[in-house]
Write a protein that holds these residues in place. Structure first.
Motif, PDB file in Angstrom:
ATOM      1  N   HIS A 124      -7.962   6.228  11.097  1.00 53.23           N
ATOM      2  CA  HIS A 124      -7.409   7.448  10.361  1.00 53.23           C
ATOM      3  C   HIS A 124      -5.938   7.750  10.426  1.00 53.23           C
ATOM      4  O   HIS A 124      -5.574   8.760   9.888  1.00 53.23           O
ATOM      5  N   GLU A 125      -5.281   6.629  10.825  1.00 56.09           N
ATOM      6  CA  GLU A 125      -3.796   7.029  11.088  1.00 56.09           C
ATOM      7  C   GLU A 125      -3.293   6.910   9.477  1.00 56.09           C
ATOM      8  O   GLU A 125      -3.705   6.000   9.047  1.00 56.09           O
ATOM      9  N   HIS A 126      -2.271   7.515   9.436  1.00 61.77           N
ATOM     10  CA  HIS A 126      -1.724   7.392   8.146  1.00 61.77           C
ATOM     11  C   HIS A 126      -0.704   6.195   7.972  1.00 61.77           C
ATOM     12  O   HIS A 126      -0.378   5.520   8.938  1.00 61.77           O
ATOM     13  N   ILE A 127      -0.462   5.756   6.799  1.00 64.31           N
ATOM     14  CA  ILE A 127       0.176   4.368   6.704  1.00 64.31           C
ATOM     15  C   ILE A 127       1.561   4.556   6.457  1.00 64.31           C
ATOM     16  O   ILE A 127       2.139   5.733   5.853  1.00 64.31           O
ATOM     17  N   THR A 128       2.460   3.942   7.179  1.00 64.18           N
ATOM     18  CA  THR A 128       3.780   4.063   7.214  1.00 64.18           C
ATOM     19  C   THR A 128       4.658   3.042   6.205  1.00 64.18           C
ATOM     20  O   THR A 128       5.481   3.558   5.456  1.00 64.18           O
ATOM     21  N   HIS A 129       4.119   1.974   6.061  1.00 60.89           N
ATOM     22  CA  HIS A 129       4.793   0.716   5.209  1.00 60.89           C
ATOM     23  C   HIS A 129       3.573  -0.007   4.571  1.00 60.89           C
ATOM     24  O   HIS A 129       2.315  -0.171   4.982  1.00 60.89           O
ATOM     25  N   LEU A 130       3.678  -0.654   3.642  1.00 58.03           N
ATOM     26  CA  LEU A 130       3.002  -1.567   2.835  1.00 58.03           C
ATOM     27  C   LEU A 130       3.854  -2.704   2.549  1.00 58.03           C
ATOM     28  O   LEU A 130       5.113  -2.684   2.352  1.00 58.03           O
ATOM     29  N   GLY A 131       2.976  -3.871   2.462  1.00 58.21           N
ATOM     30  CA  GLY A 131       3.937  -4.876   2.309  1.00 58.21           C
ATOM     31  C   GLY A 131       3.233  -6.246   1.797  1.00 58.21           C
ATOM     32  O   GLY A 131       1.817  -6.412   1.668  1.00 58.21           O
ATOM     33  N   ASN A 132       3.738  -7.237   1.574  1.00 57.66           N
ATOM     34  CA  ASN A 132       3.210  -8.711   1.212  1.00 57.66           C
ATOM     35  C   ASN A 132       4.227  -9.866   1.885  1.00 57.66           C
ATOM     36  O   ASN A 132       5.187 -10.014   1.136  1.00 57.66           O
ATOM     37  N   PRO A 133       3.737 -10.432   2.907  1.00 59.50           N
ATOM     38  CA  PRO A 133       4.765 -11.503   3.764  1.00 59.50           C
ATOM     39  C   PRO A 133       5.097 -12.553   2.897  1.00 59.50           C
ATOM     40  O   PRO A 133       6.219 -13.080   2.850  1.00 59.50           O
ATOM     41  N   ALA A 134       4.115 -13.024   2.147  1.00 60.20           N
ATOM     42  CA  ALA A 134       4.215 -14.122   1.392  1.00 60.20           C
ATOM     43  C   ALA A 134       5.286 -13.757   0.164  1.00 60.20           C
ATOM     44  O   ALA A 134       6.019 -14.854  -0.086  1.00 60.20           O
ATOM     45  N   ASN A 135       5.487 -12.782  -0.245  1.00 54.24           N
ATOM     46  CA  ASN A 135       6.406 -12.351  -1.378  1.00 54.24           C
ATOM     47  C   ASN A 135       7.600 -11.810  -0.798  1.00 54.24           C
ATOM     48  O   ASN A 135       8.479 -11.240  -1.425  1.00 54.24           O
ATOM     49  N   GLN A 156      -1.999  -5.926   9.902  1.00 53.22           N
ATOM     50  CA  GLN A 156      -0.761  -5.175  10.104  1.00 53.22           C
ATOM     51  C   GLN A 156       0.254  -6.133   9.598  1.00 53.22           C
ATOM     52  O   GLN A 156       0.212  -7.351   9.641  1.00 53.22           O
ATOM     53  N   CYS A 157       1.478  -5.638   8.843  1.00 55.20           N
ATOM     54  CA  CYS A 157       2.499  -6.501   8.579  1.00 55.20           C
ATOM     55  C   CYS A 157       3.302  -6.712   9.530  1.00 55.20           C
ATOM     56  O   CYS A 157       3.678  -6.181  10.577  1.00 55.20           O
ATOM     57  N   PRO A 158       3.736  -8.054   9.652  1.00 52.49           N
ATOM     58  CA  PRO A 158       4.877  -8.380  10.729  1.00 52.49           C
ATOM     59  C   PRO A 158       6.339  -7.346  10.508  1.00 52.49           C
ATOM     60  O   PRO A 158       6.684  -7.198   9.411  1.00 52.49           O
ATOM     61  N   ILE A 159       6.505  -7.144  11.587  1.00 51.32           N
ATOM     62  CA  ILE A 159       7.812  -5.978  11.689  1.00 51.32           C
ATOM     63  C   ILE A 159       9.185  -6.869  11.488  1.00 51.32           C
ATOM     64  O   ILE A 159       9.272  -7.801  12.321  1.00 51.32           O
TER      65      ILE A 159
END
Length: 94
Positions: free
Chosen positions: A18-29, A91-94
Motif C-alpha cells: 500500500h506504499e505510494h510510488i515514488t518513481h516509474l521507469g523502463n530500464p530497457a528504454n 522494483q526499478c534498479p536505482i
C-alpha cells in the motif's frame, strides 16, 4: 506525444503493498522518472504511459487520480475500471 511502457516502479518500502510510488521507469528504454514528473507529463498531454499485464497481455493505461484531501497519484485503467497494476511491478534498479 510519446507512448511509454512502464515496466518497474520504486516505493519507499519495497515489500509494502500500500506504499505510494515514488518513481516509474523502463530500464530497457533507459528512463526512470519521479511520480511528479509522470503526473505533470500526463496533465500536459506530453506523454502517455501504460503497463502490459504479463499474463493476459492486456494494456492498461496509467492515469492521474485526484481525491479530495490527497495528493494526486497514479493508477492504471483498463476495461473501464481503475486498478492497481502498478503496485505489482518489479522494483526499478536505482
Amino acid at each position: 506525444m510519446a507512448d511509454a511502457q512502464v515496466t518497474c516502479i520504486n516505493k519507499p518500502h519495497v515489500n509494502s503493498s500500500h506504499e505510494h510510488i515514488t518513481h516509474l521507469g523502463n530500464p530497457a528504454n533507459q528512463w526512470r522518472w519521479t511520480r511528479e514528473q509522470v503526473i505533470t507529463s500526463i496533465d500536459a498531454g506530453t506523454n502517455t504511459f501504460y503497463v502490459i499485464d504479463p499474463v493476459s497481455g492486456v494494456r492498461a493505461d496509467i492515469g492521474v487520480v485526484r481525491e479530495s484531501g490527497r495528493a494526486p497519484y497514479l493508477r492504471t485503467y483498463a476495461d473501464r475500471q481503475w486498478n492497481n497494476n502498478l503496485l505489482s511491478l518489479n522494483q526499478c534498479p536505482i
